[in-house]
Design a protein around this motif. Structure first.
Motif, PDB file in Angstrom:
ATOM      1  N   GLY A   1       0.847  -1.180   0.000  1.00  0.00           N
ATOM      2  CA  GLY A   1       0.000   0.000   0.000  1.00  0.00           C
ATOM      3  C   GLY A   1       0.883   1.230   0.000  1.00  0.00           C
ATOM      4  O   GLY A   1       2.109   1.135  -0.114  1.00  0.00           O
ATOM      5  N   ALA A   2       0.273   2.391   0.127  1.00  0.00           N
ATOM      6  CA  ALA A   2       1.043   3.637   0.100  1.00  0.00           C
ATOM      7  C   ALA A   2       0.307   4.701   0.898  1.00  0.00           C
ATOM      8  O   ALA A   2      -0.929   4.755   0.887  1.00  0.00           O
ATOM      9  CB  ALA A   2       1.248   4.125  -1.335  1.00  0.00           C
ATOM     10  N   PRO A   3       1.047   5.560   1.569  1.00  0.00           N
ATOM     11  CA  PRO A   3       0.401   6.654   2.308  1.00  0.00           C
ATOM     12  C   PRO A   3      -0.071   7.760   1.370  1.00  0.00           C
ATOM     13  O   PRO A   3       0.239   7.762   0.178  1.00  0.00           O
ATOM     14  CB  PRO A   3       1.524   7.155   3.225  1.00  0.00           C
ATOM     15  N   GLN A   4      -0.790   8.685   1.925  1.00  0.00           N
ATOM     16  CA  GLN A   4      -1.229   9.871   1.196  1.00  0.00           C
ATOM     17  C   GLN A   4      -0.012  10.711   0.796  1.00  0.00           C
ATOM     18  O   GLN A   4       1.010  10.708   1.471  1.00  0.00           O
ATOM     19  CB  GLN A   4      -2.158  10.686   2.095  1.00  0.00           C
ATOM     20  N   ASN A   5      -0.131  11.397  -0.325  1.00  0.00           N
ATOM     21  CA  ASN A   5       0.911  12.322  -0.767  1.00  0.00           C
ATOM     22  C   ASN A   5       0.824  13.596   0.069  1.00  0.00           C
ATOM     23  O   ASN A   5      -0.134  14.371  -0.045  1.00  0.00           O
ATOM     24  CB  ASN A   5       0.728  12.642  -2.246  1.00  0.00           C
ATOM     25  N   ARG A   6       1.841  13.854   0.887  1.00  0.00           N
ATOM     26  CA  ARG A   6       1.830  15.015   1.770  1.00  0.00           C
ATOM     27  C   ARG A   6       2.739  16.134   1.261  1.00  0.00           C
ATOM     28  O   ARG A   6       3.003  17.092   2.002  1.00  0.00           O
ATOM     29  CB  ARG A   6       2.221  14.590   3.191  1.00  0.00           C
ATOM     30  N   ARG A   7       3.207  16.013   0.032  1.00  0.00           N
ATOM     31  CA  ARG A   7       3.966  17.099  -0.589  1.00  0.00           C
ATOM     32  C   ARG A   7       3.002  17.987  -1.380  1.00  0.00           C
ATOM     33  O   ARG A   7       1.796  17.753  -1.425  1.00  0.00           O
ATOM     34  CB  ARG A   7       5.058  16.527  -1.482  1.00  0.00           C
ATOM     35  N   ASP A   8       3.551  19.019  -2.045  1.00  0.00           N
ATOM     36  CA  ASP A   8       2.685  19.935  -2.789  1.00  0.00           C
ATOM     37  C   ASP A   8       2.760  19.712  -4.299  1.00  0.00           C
ATOM     38  O   ASP A   8       2.256  20.515  -5.073  1.00  0.00           O
ATOM     39  CB  ASP A   8       3.025  21.393  -2.454  1.00  0.00           C
ATOM     40  N   THR A   9       3.394  18.610  -4.717  1.00  0.00           N
ATOM     41  CA  THR A   9       3.453  18.260  -6.138  1.00  0.00           C
ATOM     42  C   THR A   9       2.984  16.820  -6.310  1.00  0.00           C
ATOM     43  O   THR A   9       3.071  16.009  -5.375  1.00  0.00           O
ATOM     44  CB  THR A   9       4.887  18.403  -6.686  1.00  0.00           C
ATOM     45  N   PRO A  10       2.490  16.451  -7.496  1.00  0.00           N
ATOM     46  CA  PRO A  10       1.977  15.097  -7.705  1.00  0.00           C
ATOM     47  C   PRO A  10       3.075  14.042  -7.643  1.00  0.00           C
ATOM     48  O   PRO A  10       4.206  14.283  -8.056  1.00  0.00           O
ATOM     49  CB  PRO A  10       1.369  15.163  -9.117  1.00  0.00           C
ATOM     50  N   ARG A  11       2.729  12.894  -7.106  1.00  0.00           N
ATOM     51  CA  ARG A  11       3.581  11.716  -7.208  1.00  0.00           C
ATOM     52  C   ARG A  11       3.331  11.094  -8.575  1.00  0.00           C
ATOM     53  O   ARG A  11       2.197  10.814  -8.947  1.00  0.00           O
ATOM     54  CB  ARG A  11       3.224  10.702  -6.112  1.00  0.00           C
ATOM     55  N   LEU A  12       4.402  10.874  -9.341  1.00  0.00           N
ATOM     56  CA  LEU A  12       4.275  10.394 -10.711  1.00  0.00           C
ATOM     57  C   LEU A  12       5.102   9.131 -10.885  1.00  0.00           C
ATOM     58  O   LEU A  12       6.306   9.127 -10.615  1.00  0.00           O
ATOM     59  CB  LEU A  12       4.743  11.479 -11.684  1.00  0.00           C
ATOM     60  N   SER A  13       4.465   8.069 -11.349  1.00  0.00           N
ATOM     61  CA  SER A  13       5.182   6.805 -11.527  1.00  0.00           C
ATOM     62  C   SER A  13       4.614   6.050 -12.721  1.00  0.00           C
ATOM     63  O   SER A  13       3.491   6.290 -13.177  1.00  0.00           O
ATOM     64  CB  SER A  13       5.086   5.936 -10.273  1.00  0.00           C
ATOM     65  N   PHE A  14       5.430   5.122 -13.210  1.00  0.00           N
ATOM     66  CA  PHE A  14       5.053   4.238 -14.308  1.00  0.00           C
ATOM     67  C   PHE A  14       5.174   2.809 -13.811  1.00  0.00           C
ATOM     68  O   PHE A  14       6.132   2.453 -13.132  1.00  0.00           O
ATOM     69  CB  PHE A  14       5.993   4.446 -15.496  1.00  0.00           C
ATOM     70  N   THR A  15       4.188   1.981 -14.143  1.00  0.00           N
ATOM     71  CA  THR A  15       4.258   0.584 -13.746  1.00  0.00           C
ATOM     72  C   THR A  15       4.123  -0.319 -14.964  1.00  0.00           C
ATOM     73  O   THR A  15       3.420   0.000 -15.928  1.00  0.00           O
ATOM     74  CB  THR A  15       3.163   0.207 -12.730  1.00  0.00           C
ATOM     75  N   ALA A  16       4.805  -1.442 -14.894  1.00  0.00           N
ATOM     76  CA  ALA A  16       4.675  -2.500 -15.900  1.00  0.00           C
ATOM     77  C   ALA A  16       4.572  -3.818 -15.160  1.00  0.00           C
ATOM     78  O   ALA A  16       5.375  -4.100 -14.265  1.00  0.00           O
ATOM     79  CB  ALA A  16       5.878  -2.504 -16.842  1.00  0.00           C
ATOM     80  N   THR A  17       3.573  -4.606 -15.505  1.00  0.00           N
ATOM     81  CA  THR A  17       3.328  -5.888 -14.843  1.00  0.00           C
ATOM     82  C   THR A  17       3.602  -7.023 -15.822  1.00  0.00           C
ATOM     83  O   THR A  17       3.129  -7.000 -16.964  1.00  0.00           O
ATOM     84  CB  THR A  17       1.882  -5.966 -14.322  1.00  0.00           C
ATOM     85  N   TYR A  18       4.356  -8.003 -15.362  1.00  0.00           N
ATOM     86  CA  TYR A  18       4.757  -9.154 -16.175  1.00  0.00           C
ATOM     87  C   TYR A  18       4.298 -10.439 -15.493  1.00  0.00           C
ATOM     88  O   TYR A  18       4.271 -10.520 -14.263  1.00  0.00           O
ATOM     89  CB  TYR A  18       6.276  -9.190 -16.345  1.00  0.00           C
ATOM     90  N   PHE A  19       3.966 -11.445 -16.313  1.00  0.00           N
ATOM     91  CA  PHE A  19       3.559 -12.727 -15.743  1.00  0.00           C
ATOM     92  C   PHE A  19       4.144 -13.873 -16.560  1.00  0.00           C
ATOM     93  O   PHE A  19       4.581 -13.692 -17.700  1.00  0.00           O
ATOM     94  CB  PHE A  19       2.036 -12.841 -15.633  1.00  0.00           C
ATOM     95  N   ASP A  20       4.152 -15.028 -15.964  1.00  0.00           N
ATOM     96  CA  ASP A  20       4.726 -16.226 -16.568  1.00  0.00           C
ATOM     97  C   ASP A  20       4.059 -16.506 -17.919  1.00  0.00           C
ATOM     98  O   ASP A  20       2.836 -16.644 -18.002  1.00  0.00           O
ATOM     99  CB  ASP A  20       4.513 -17.408 -15.617  1.00  0.00           C
ATOM    100  N   ALA A  21       4.867 -16.596 -18.968  1.00  0.00           N
ATOM    101  CA  ALA A  21       4.314 -16.841 -20.304  1.00  0.00           C
ATOM    102  C   ALA A  21       3.633 -18.196 -20.397  1.00  0.00           C
ATOM    103  O   ALA A  21       2.822 -18.426 -21.310  1.00  0.00           O
ATOM    104  CB  ALA A  21       5.423 -16.736 -21.349  1.00  0.00           C
ATOM    105  N   ALA A  22       3.957 -19.118 -19.491  1.00  0.00           N
ATOM    106  CA  ALA A  22       3.334 -20.445 -19.504  1.00  0.00           C
ATOM    107  C   ALA A  22       2.003 -20.474 -18.759  1.00  0.00           C
ATOM    108  O   ALA A  22       1.337 -21.512 -18.738  1.00  0.00           O
ATOM    109  CB  ALA A  22       4.284 -21.470 -18.891  1.00  0.00           C
ATOM    110  N   ALA A  23       1.598 -19.360 -18.147  1.00  0.00           N
ATOM    111  CA  ALA A  23       0.330 -19.323 -17.405  1.00  0.00           C
ATOM    112  C   ALA A  23      -0.840 -19.620 -18.339  1.00  0.00           C
ATOM    113  O   ALA A  23      -0.834 -19.264 -19.522  1.00  0.00           O
ATOM    114  CB  ALA A  23       0.145 -17.960 -16.746  1.00  0.00           C
TER     115      ALA A  23
END
Length: 257
Positions: free
Chosen positions: A203-225
């Motif tokens: 999980g993550a706490p609230q953003n308590r700064r005055d600018t946005p938190r910016l992130s990129f995510t990529a999710t990978y999974f087993d090709a044999a699934a």
């Protein structure tokens, strides 16, 4: 051209397998993080965004499948180095598919905390060999809302869905999780990343700064699934065959070389 991404070390892979998460400092080159940050801000500014009312919407904003719309984000998500890292981190996996990419923003004053949850309980895969790379596009000090993880929680299997009922999360359903070690608050520089298993409670706490938190995510999974047929927005209507691999353009195999 492949994005400049460093390889995951064996020590980092060992830490991930033991703990269910790992911090990867300097995963991507700072100049790439800067370019992606500018592209992300341009895209967010160009889109008319309205705050959603769902439980997830209250925690963060998202631009799903960002890599399908932006060549530089695609080059990163399809990076052989990221695929090699995912294979190294996941036990017994030979190749991976890309499940989803996301541009995430946590606005101060608009978004609250991200409640503790697992990613996997929603998924229509028959194996939990799945992970998410969470990349800071700008500096993310801990009080801006970097992720925290219940260390070792990936060993306890699927613990149920979160973001379903008001006031309900992994901790209210499973108070024993508090007996596990909570990862320390992490200060991330642009280009740093964390990686977590789809079974790791995070999980993550609230953003308590005055600018946005910016992130990129990529999710990978087993090709044999194999596809289980469970209802899921991303797979509904794709005519995937139950008990067959995810052989569909929405889930491309990512080369490791």
């Amino acid at each position: 051209m492949a994005a400049p991404v460093r390889d995951v070390t064996e020590d980092e892979a060992r830490f991930f397998r033991d703990n269910g998460w790992v911090r990867l400092p300097g995963l991507v080159a700072p100049d790439l993080a800067g370019r992606l940050r500018r592209r992300a801000l341009d895209r967010l500014a160009a889109r008319r965004r309205t705050a959603g009312s769902g439980l997830v919407d209250r925690a963060f904003g998202q631009d799903r499948d960002i890599a399908e719309h932006d060549a530089e984000f695609w080059a990163l998500a399809a990076s052989p180095a990221l695929a090699r890292g995912a294979v190294r981190l996941l036990t017994g996996v030979q190749r991976v598919r890309l499940q989803v990419t996301n541009l995430l923003v946590k606005e101060p004053g608009e978004h609250g905390r991200t409640v503790f949850h697992q990613d996997f309980p929603w998924m229509p895969m028959d194996t939990s060999a799945m992970l998410t790379v969470w990349l800071a596009l700008a500096d993310v000090p801990a009080d801006m809302g970097s992720l925290r993880f219940f260390t070792g929680s990936h060993r306890y299997g699927t613990l149920g869905r979160t973001f379903v009922r008001e006031g309900d999360d992994a901790l209210t359903r499973h108070p024993w999780l508090r007996d596990l070690e909570l990862s320390p608050p992490l200060d991330l520089a642009a280009g740093d990343a964390t990686v977590h298993s789809a079974l790791t409670v995070h999980g993550a706490p609230q953003n308590r700064r005055d600018t946005p938190r910016l992130s990129f995510t990529a999710t990978y999974f087993d090709a044999a699934a194999l596809y289980t047929g469970a209802p899921y927005g991303q797979t509904d209507g794709l005519d995937l065959e139950v008990n067959r691999p995810f052989d569909h353009p929405r889930f491309p195999l990512v080369p490791v070389e």
